[in-house]
Design a protein around this motif. Structure first.
Motif, PDB file in Angstrom:
ATOM      1  N   ALA A  58      44.396  42.645  37.152  1.00 36.50           N
ATOM      2  CA  ALA A  58      45.078  41.296  37.080  1.00 36.50           C
ATOM      3  C   ALA A  58      44.360  40.195  36.568  1.00 36.50           C
ATOM      4  O   ALA A  58      43.985  39.153  37.009  1.00 36.50           O
ATOM      5  N   VAL A  80      52.822  47.079  40.269  1.00 34.67           N
ATOM      6  CA  VAL A  80      51.418  46.644  40.457  1.00 34.67           C
ATOM      7  C   VAL A  80      50.747  47.419  41.691  1.00 34.67           C
ATOM      8  O   VAL A  80      51.054  47.497  42.749  1.00 34.67           O
ATOM      9  N   VAL A 105      46.146  39.197  43.730  1.00 33.74           N
ATOM     10  CA  VAL A 105      46.752  39.845  42.826  1.00 33.74           C
ATOM     11  C   VAL A 105      48.045  39.357  42.519  1.00 33.74           C
ATOM     12  O   VAL A 105      48.600  39.180  41.436  1.00 33.74           O
ATOM     13  N   ASN A 113      47.941  35.876  40.843  1.00 30.62           N
ATOM     14  CA  ASN A 113      47.554  36.340  39.539  1.00 30.62           C
ATOM     15  C   ASN A 113      48.822  36.775  38.507  1.00 30.62           C
ATOM     16  O   ASN A 113      48.590  36.128  37.410  1.00 30.62           O
ATOM     17  N   ILE A 114      49.204  37.539  39.008  1.00 28.75           N
ATOM     18  CA  ILE A 114      50.184  38.134  38.179  1.00 28.75           C
ATOM     19  C   ILE A 114      51.690  37.614  38.434  1.00 28.75           C
ATOM     20  O   ILE A 114      52.216  37.158  37.303  1.00 28.75           O
TER      21      ILE A 114
END
Length: 363
Positions: free
Chosen positions: A119, A153, A235, A238-239
């Motif tokens: 990430a 993910v 996560v 972030n993504i």
């Protein structure tokens, strides 16, 4: 100018979902998957990937990343996937694997499945690939027709990656709100092609709030290779939240400073998000946002992101390097133009020095 928001058709995040990649790939095509895989990931998770496709009876052709994300490699991969009869492209690994897969799918006009294994950046969800020459020199940003068809993910994989990667991703993601807000106020054109939308600004705001609430706990969890609710939240921030937020919200000073720092030999070992993190502080300093500056600076310090020039490998007394960074930052008009007034290299230099002084506690 119209408002515009881009996003993947589907985003899936789960502990252990790498083992379901065959199922998700089958939703995109029937003839087989051409997978561009980071060599380390291929070595570490190759058996898991093969088993996942076998269980779903999906033909798989895996290709380890070799060389650069350049037209020669892209054309070679397109020829290989056509010879194999594949109708889906997958990118599994870090930035180079994902950029290659997205570019191959773009030129081959096929759906693409993106699987980031850290990430560390917000690029996986974007409709952009970074192209280089065969010698590794930056070529251009390739604007894709749309964002990836599916982003998968696996938070277990991310929990097993170095904590520095997650921290760098948080540095990249923290900039999202402050840059989007600047673009929203000025009406500046975003990477998506229009003005910052309310959707993008809202996602960017949620991204920032999530990092402040769960960032440190997520960082500690990754240091112990644990998947926790805090890590799941970060996560996603972030993504996904940052990915939509930056592309449809816009970039500003934080990324301009990153562009300048990237040209300095002393900063070559730094990750993208680490340079952006310092750039966010420079932007907040320029904007006179003292309260936000202190909150972000404290957060960055807790997760090991650079808040001082020496943490970037720079010397506060090296006026030449600082001016070089500032000049390159101001040369990116497509980024710096989001500010309400023209920013000069001298102002960037002063702001960088100011960030350093405040972080050292000398004021």
């Amino acid at each position: 100018m119209e408002r515009m928001t881009k996003a993947p058709l589907c985003y899936v995040q789960e502990d252990g979902c790498l083992g379901k990649i065959g199922f998700y790939a089958r939703t995109l095509g029937e003839s087989g998957v051409y997978a561009v895989v980071d060599p380390f990931i291929l070595q570490t998770y190759g058996a898991v990937l093969k088993d996942a496709f076998v269980r779903e009876n999906v033909p798989l052709r895996m290709q380890a990343v070799e060389g650069e994300c350049c037209r020669q490699n892209i054309d070679r991969m397109i020829a290989e996937l056509r010879a194999a009869g594949c109708d889906v492209v997958a990118g599994i690994g870090g930035g180079k694997a994902l950029d290659l897969a997205k570019a191959v799918a773009h030129f081959a006009r096929l759906p693409v499945l993106v699987v980031p294994t850290s990430a560390a950046t917000d690029a996986p969800c974007s409709a952009i690939s970074v192209l280089y020459t065969a010698d590794g020199v930056f070529d251009r940003y390739l604007a894709l027709r749309h964002s990836p068809d599916l982003v998968l993910v696996d938070t277990r994989v991310i929990a097993n990656a170095p904590a520095r990667l997650l921290a760098a991703g948080m540095g990249d993601a923290m900039a999202t709100y402050y840059e989007a807000l600047s673009c929203y106020r000025s009406g500046w054109r975003t990477n998506a092609g229009g003005r910052c939308s309310l959707a993008a600004l809202s996602l960017a705001s949620t991204c920032r709030d999530t990092l402040f609430a769960d960032g440190y706990d997520a960082y500690c969890a990754v240091q112990e290779h644990r998947v926790t609710p805090a890590l799941e939240n970060v996560v996603e921030a972030n993504i996904y939240l940052s990915g939509i937020g930056f592309e449809s919200g816009g970039l500003s000073v934080a990324h301009a400073v990153n562009n300048g720092l990237s040209a300095l030999p002393a900063c070559r070992k730094l990750m993208h998000g680490e340079k952006v993190a310092f750039g966010t502080l420079v932007q907040l300093c320029l904007e006179g946002e003292a309260e936000a500056f202190e909150r972000v600076r404290e957060f960055h310090s807790r997760i090991g992101l650079p808040v001082q020039l020496n943490q970037l490998g720079l010397d506060a007394a090296d006026a030449q390097s600082l001016m070089r960074t500032a000049e390159l930052a101001c040369d990116r008009g497509d980024v710096m133009g989001s500010m309400p007034a023209e920013i000069t290299p001298e102002e960037i230099c002063r702001a960088m020095a100011e960030v350093d002084r405040r972080s050292r506690g000398t004021e």
